[in-house]
Write a protein that holds these residues in place. Structure first.
Motif, PDB file in Angstrom:
ATOM      1  N   TRP A   1     -13.958  27.676  24.782  1.00  9.52           N
ATOM      2  CA  TRP A   1     -13.663  28.280  26.090  1.00  9.52           C
ATOM      3  C   TRP A   1     -14.864  28.090  27.013  1.00  9.52           C
ATOM      4  CZ3 TRP A   1     -11.621  33.932  24.810  1.00  9.52           C
ATOM      5  CH2 TRP A   1     -10.486  33.821  23.991  1.00  9.52           C
ATOM      6  N   PRO A   2     -14.593  28.006  28.327  1.00  9.55           N
ATOM      7  CA  PRO A   2     -15.728  27.972  29.263  1.00  9.55           C
ATOM      8  C   PRO A   2     -16.328  29.361  29.400  1.00  9.55           C
ATOM      9  CG  PRO A   2     -13.644  27.914  30.480  1.00  9.55           C
ATOM     10  CD  PRO A   2     -13.288  27.928  29.015  1.00  9.55           C
ATOM     11  N   SER A   3     -17.659  29.460  29.555  1.00 11.19           N
ATOM     12  CA  SER A   3     -18.196  30.817  29.702  1.00 11.19           C
ATOM     13  C   SER A   3     -17.786  31.405  31.045  1.00 11.19           C
ATOM     14  CB  SER A   3     -19.707  30.880  29.555  1.00 11.19           C
ATOM     15  OG  SER A   3     -20.325  29.667  29.726  1.00 11.19           O
ATOM     16  N   PRO A   4     -17.492  32.707  31.051  1.00  8.47           N
ATOM     17  CA  PRO A   4     -17.063  33.358  32.289  1.00  8.47           C
ATOM     18  C   PRO A   4     -18.080  33.202  33.429  1.00  8.47           C
ATOM     19  CG  PRO A   4     -16.589  34.764  30.427  1.00  8.47           C
ATOM     20  CD  PRO A   4     -17.345  33.594  29.891  1.00  8.47           C
ATOM     21  N   SER A   5     -19.378  33.044  33.087  1.00  7.27           N
ATOM     22  CA  SER A   5     -20.370  32.882  34.153  1.00  7.27           C
ATOM     23  C   SER A   5     -20.130  31.583  34.938  1.00  7.27           C
ATOM     24  CB  SER A   5     -21.774  32.869  33.549  1.00  7.27           C
ATOM     25  OG  SER A   5     -21.903  31.759  32.696  1.00  7.27           O
ATOM     26  N   LEU A   6     -19.327  30.691  34.387  1.00  9.59           N
ATOM     27  CA  LEU A   6     -19.070  29.419  35.069  1.00  9.59           C
ATOM     28  C   LEU A   6     -17.769  29.428  35.882  1.00  9.59           C
ATOM     29  CD1 LEU A   6     -20.096  26.974  32.177  1.00  9.59           C
ATOM     30  CD2 LEU A   6     -21.379  27.533  34.247  1.00  9.59           C
ATOM     31  N   PHE A   7     -17.061  30.529  35.857  1.00  8.07           N
ATOM     32  CA  PHE A   7     -15.783  30.549  36.596  1.00  8.07           C
ATOM     33  C   PHE A   7     -16.065  30.482  38.105  1.00  8.07           C
ATOM     34  CE2 PHE A   7     -13.716  33.272  33.023  1.00  8.07           C
ATOM     35  CZ  PHE A   7     -13.547  32.131  32.259  1.00  8.07           C
ATOM     36  N   PRO A   8     -15.381  29.600  38.801  1.00 12.81           N
ATOM     37  CA  PRO A   8     -15.626  29.473  40.242  1.00 12.81           C
ATOM     38  C   PRO A   8     -14.824  30.518  41.027  1.00 12.81           C
ATOM     39  CG  PRO A   8     -14.068  27.807  39.523  1.00 12.81           C
ATOM     40  CD  PRO A   8     -14.405  28.609  38.306  1.00 12.81           C
ATOM     41  N   ALA A   9     -15.168  31.786  40.813  1.00 14.27           N
ATOM     42  CA  ALA A   9     -14.361  32.860  41.402  1.00 14.27           C
ATOM     43  C   ALA A   9     -14.380  32.787  42.939  1.00 14.27           C
ATOM     44  CB  ALA A   9     -14.895  34.209  40.919  1.00 14.27           C
ATOM     45  N   ALA A  10     -15.560  32.470  43.491  1.00 10.15           N
ATOM     46  CA  ALA A  10     -15.637  32.447  44.965  1.00 10.15           C
ATOM     47  C   ALA A  10     -14.761  31.312  45.518  1.00 10.15           C
ATOM     48  CB  ALA A  10     -17.089  32.253  45.393  1.00 10.15           C
TER      49      ALA A  10
ATOM     50  N   GLN B   1     -14.158  19.648  43.197  1.00  8.38           N
ATOM     51  CA  GLN B   1     -14.956  18.465  42.869  1.00  8.38           C
ATOM     52  C   GLN B   1     -16.446  18.826  42.837  1.00  8.38           C
ATOM     53  OE1 GLN B   1     -12.476  18.829  44.955  1.00  8.38           O
ATOM     54  NE2 GLN B   1     -11.397  16.928  45.445  1.00  8.38           N
ATOM     55  N   SER B   2     -16.890  19.651  43.814  1.00  9.47           N
ATOM     56  CA  SER B   2     -18.307  20.056  43.842  1.00  9.47           C
ATOM     57  C   SER B   2     -18.625  20.954  42.651  1.00  9.47           C
ATOM     58  CB  SER B   2     -18.635  20.832  45.117  1.00  9.47           C
ATOM     59  OG  SER B   2     -18.330  20.065  46.217  1.00  9.47           O
ATOM     60  N   HIS B   3     -17.703  21.815  42.301  1.00 11.96           N
ATOM     61  CA  HIS B   3     -17.935  22.708  41.158  1.00 11.96           C
ATOM     62  C   HIS B   3     -18.161  21.883  39.881  1.00 11.96           C
ATOM     63  CE1 HIS B   3     -17.609  26.116  38.502  1.00 11.96           C
ATOM     64  NE2 HIS B   3     -16.569  25.587  37.889  1.00 11.96           N
ATOM     65  N   ILE B   4     -17.362  20.850  39.711  1.00 13.34           N
ATOM     66  CA  ILE B   4     -17.522  19.994  38.526  1.00 13.34           C
ATOM     67  C   ILE B   4     -18.877  19.284  38.578  1.00 13.34           C
ATOM     68  CG2 ILE B   4     -16.636  17.939  37.331  1.00 13.34           C
ATOM     69  CD1 ILE B   4     -13.811  18.787  38.388  1.00 13.34           C
ATOM     70  N   LYS B   5     -19.164  18.716  39.718  1.00  8.02           N
ATOM     71  CA  LYS B   5     -20.368  17.875  39.846  1.00  8.02           C
ATOM     72  C   LYS B   5     -21.658  18.705  39.855  1.00  8.02           C
ATOM     73  CE  LYS B   5     -22.053  14.222  42.945  1.00  8.02           C
ATOM     74  NZ  LYS B   5     -23.255  14.811  43.490  1.00  8.02           N
ATOM     75  N   ASP B   6     -21.628  19.810  40.562  1.00  2.19           N
ATOM     76  CA  ASP B   6     -22.889  20.535  40.788  1.00  2.19           C
ATOM     77  C   ASP B   6     -23.103  21.695  39.823  1.00  2.19           C
ATOM     78  OD1 ASP B   6     -23.283  18.831  42.921  1.00  2.19           O
ATOM     79  OD2 ASP B   6     -22.268  20.159  44.334  1.00  2.19           O
ATOM     80  N   THR B   7     -22.045  22.173  39.202  1.00  2.00           N
ATOM     81  CA  THR B   7     -22.210  23.316  38.286  1.00  2.00           C
ATOM     82  C   THR B   7     -21.861  22.936  36.843  1.00  2.00           C
ATOM     83  OG1 THR B   7     -21.729  24.866  40.052  1.00  2.00           O
ATOM     84  CG2 THR B   7     -21.475  25.704  37.803  1.00  2.00           C
ATOM     85  N   LEU B   8     -20.631  22.460  36.652  1.00  2.00           N
ATOM     86  CA  LEU B   8     -20.198  22.264  35.262  1.00  2.00           C
ATOM     87  C   LEU B   8     -20.974  21.148  34.565  1.00  2.00           C
ATOM     88  CD1 LEU B   8     -16.308  22.724  35.454  1.00  2.00           C
ATOM     89  CD2 LEU B   8     -18.079  24.399  34.898  1.00  2.00           C
ATOM     90  N   VAL B   9     -21.017  19.990  35.192  1.00  2.00           N
ATOM     91  CA  VAL B   9     -21.685  18.869  34.507  1.00  2.00           C
ATOM     92  C   VAL B   9     -23.161  19.177  34.242  1.00  2.00           C
ATOM     93  CG1 VAL B   9     -22.392  16.452  34.750  1.00  2.00           C
ATOM     94  CG2 VAL B   9     -19.993  17.095  35.088  1.00  2.00           C
TER      95      VAL B   9
END
Ligand SMILES: Cc1ncc(COP(=O)(O)O)c(C=O)c1O
Length: 456
Positions: free
Chosen positions: A11-20, A311-319
């Motif tokens: 599972w992805p950690s909840p701290s990584l959820f892009p809630a905003a 796309q930014s969430h993937i590139k700048d946070t997840l990866v």
């Protein structure tokens, strides 16, 4: 530090959820009366049209091959969509077997069984390049030679409702696989498509980790892994290989999901296939009565894609986060586990290469691409207990959880169970998506202590 270190959880950690970002998407929908009306009414059969359009655009740039909305059908996630595919395109008995790459994504087995395939699931081993084609070919030939297979479907005979029923299903996770972490080579993908065409099989691939990718080289620029460096999905191979698909439905479908790149709770995904296939899938009875079940979520996701926030969430946070966790995991594996006799058994790496990295610095780069959520290790040969027993002991004595090979056998297949004992059952799957780097390090140290305790 939590008491329990859970390296099993995929599972992805909840701290990584892009809630905003999701909130922005939701606001953009719910503050517009027109969009709200579209989001809160029943949805279209194939899913929210703006999401189909956005997915097609995004996939076109991700995979460097043109996708169109007609090829996309929105789903409630990869799991639900797998059930839908089976409901529409298979008939137990006419569809002889479901072939599953082993070690297998174990949660897929009950989905197959629920579709009427109890006792008809069969494992296909992997080698260094992915699924073992020769094994699969021989096994399919044997099944075809045996008596008693109907030549035509006997229940799903209405061609308007069931325009295409396949004789075999082949299920795989070809890129950054769950659980083996292997990435199938290009030539193996091509061989698989040829085999599927020959035996009237549908290849269903869960392509849920593909976009989470980075260079293995810790010094390499993240952007060094360029678009053409992604292994083509099998659905794309079917589109282009040897003159293209054999009929309007093709022999492959890509099952995608936003679970690993937004959050599992959005329960939204998609499938990409030939337009006739996507259309047939969208005509399922339950879909006709109300549209895609995750319709409202789908409208939020469409906004996230249209604004570029996903796309930014993937590139700048997840990866960057997963890359850092991956690097930590492998550093501590090398430090603590390899000296104890563990092996990394993730197959032949997928190489990217010699692509001009014009977008960032103009240098040509090459190397190995890694990604996804998991790695797979083989436990030391001299361990006096099985990997399953090791996992049980880890939980009991070290508050440490990890997935062990015995879990990954194909349900109801004796051959798969036997191969587990001799081979992949001696493996363990570790996930880097749930815990922080410090917790991952702690988990591996606990694992090393556990092994030192149980070995002679
Ligand atoms: C290979 C694979 N398929 C499907 C899923 C589940 O996808 P979804 O949440 O979209 O149902 C997972 C999640 O672990 C997975 O690893």
């Amino acid at each position: 530090m939590p008491d329990l270190i859970n390296l099993q959880l995929g599972w992805p950690s909840p701290s990584l959820f892009p809630a905003a970002d999701l909130l922005n998407g939701a606001s953009s929908i719910l503050e517009s009366p027109k969009k709200t009306a579209a989001a809160l009414i029943y949805g279209p059969d194939a899913g929210y049209e703006p999401l189909r359009e956005q997915i097609a655009l995004w996939l076109s740039s991700t995979y460097n091959i043109k996708s169109t909305p007609e090829r996309i059908c929105v789903s409630s996630g990869a799991s639900a969509n797998l059930a839908n595919i089976l409901q529409k395109f298979t008939e137990p008995e006419y569809t002889r077997r479901i072939w599953m790459v082993e070690p297998c994504y174990f949660l897929a087995c009950p989905i197959m069984t629920d579709a009427g395939f109890e006792g008809r699931l069969r494992g296909v081993p992997e080698d260094e390049e992915g699924l073992d084609i020769d094994f699969l070919r021989t096994s399919i030939q044997e099944v075809e030679k045996s008596d008693g297979h109907p030549d035509t479907p006997s229940v799903k005979t209405n061609r308007t409702r069931y325009p295409r029923v396949y004789k075999h299903i082949i299920y795989a996770v070809p890129t950054f696989a769950n659980p083996s972490a292997k990435t199938m080579s290009l030539r193996r993908r091509e061989d698989l498509v040829r085999l599927a065409r020959e035996f009237d099989a549908l290849v269903v691939t869960d392509d849920v980790y593909d976009v989470l990718r980075w260079p293995e080289d810790t010094q390499a620029d993240a952007d060094a892994v360029h678009l053409p460096d992604v292994p083509p999905r099998i659905v794309d191979v079917d589109r282009t290989l040897d003159g293209g698909p054999r009929d309007d439905f093709g022999n492959a479908v890509s099952n995608g999901s936003f679970s690993k790149i937004i959050a599992p709770g959005v329960r939204t995904g998609w499938n990409e296939a030939m337009p006739a296939f996507a259309h047939a899938l969208s005509s399922l009875g339950s879909t006709k009565s109300g549209g895609c079940p995750s319709h409202m979520s789908a409208t939020f996701v469409a906004e996230m894609l249209a604004s570029g926030q996903l796309q930014s969430h993937i590139k700048d946070t997840l990866v960057p986060t997963y890359r850092a966790r991956y690097n930590t995991l492998f550093r501590v594996i090398r430090e603590h586990l390899l000296p104890l006799g563990f092996h990394i058994s993730t197959g032949k790496p997928y190489a990217y290469g010699h692509i001009s990295n014009g977008a960032t610095n103009g240098h040509a780069q090459s190397g190995v691409v890694v990604g996804g959520y998991f790695t797979y290790l083989t436990v030391p040969d001299d361990l006096p207990i099985t990997a399953d027993q090791l996992a049980a002991r880890g939980l009991e004595k070290y508050d440490l959880k990890f997935a062990s090979g015995g879990m990954m056998t194909v349900e109801g297949d004796e051959g798969s169970r036997e191969r587990a004992v001799k081979g992949y059952g001696r493996g363990i799957r570790l996930c880097w998506a749930w815990h922080t780097e410090a917790e991952i390090q702690e988990g591996i140290e606990r694992l090393a202590s556990l092994v030192k305790e149980v070995r002679p």
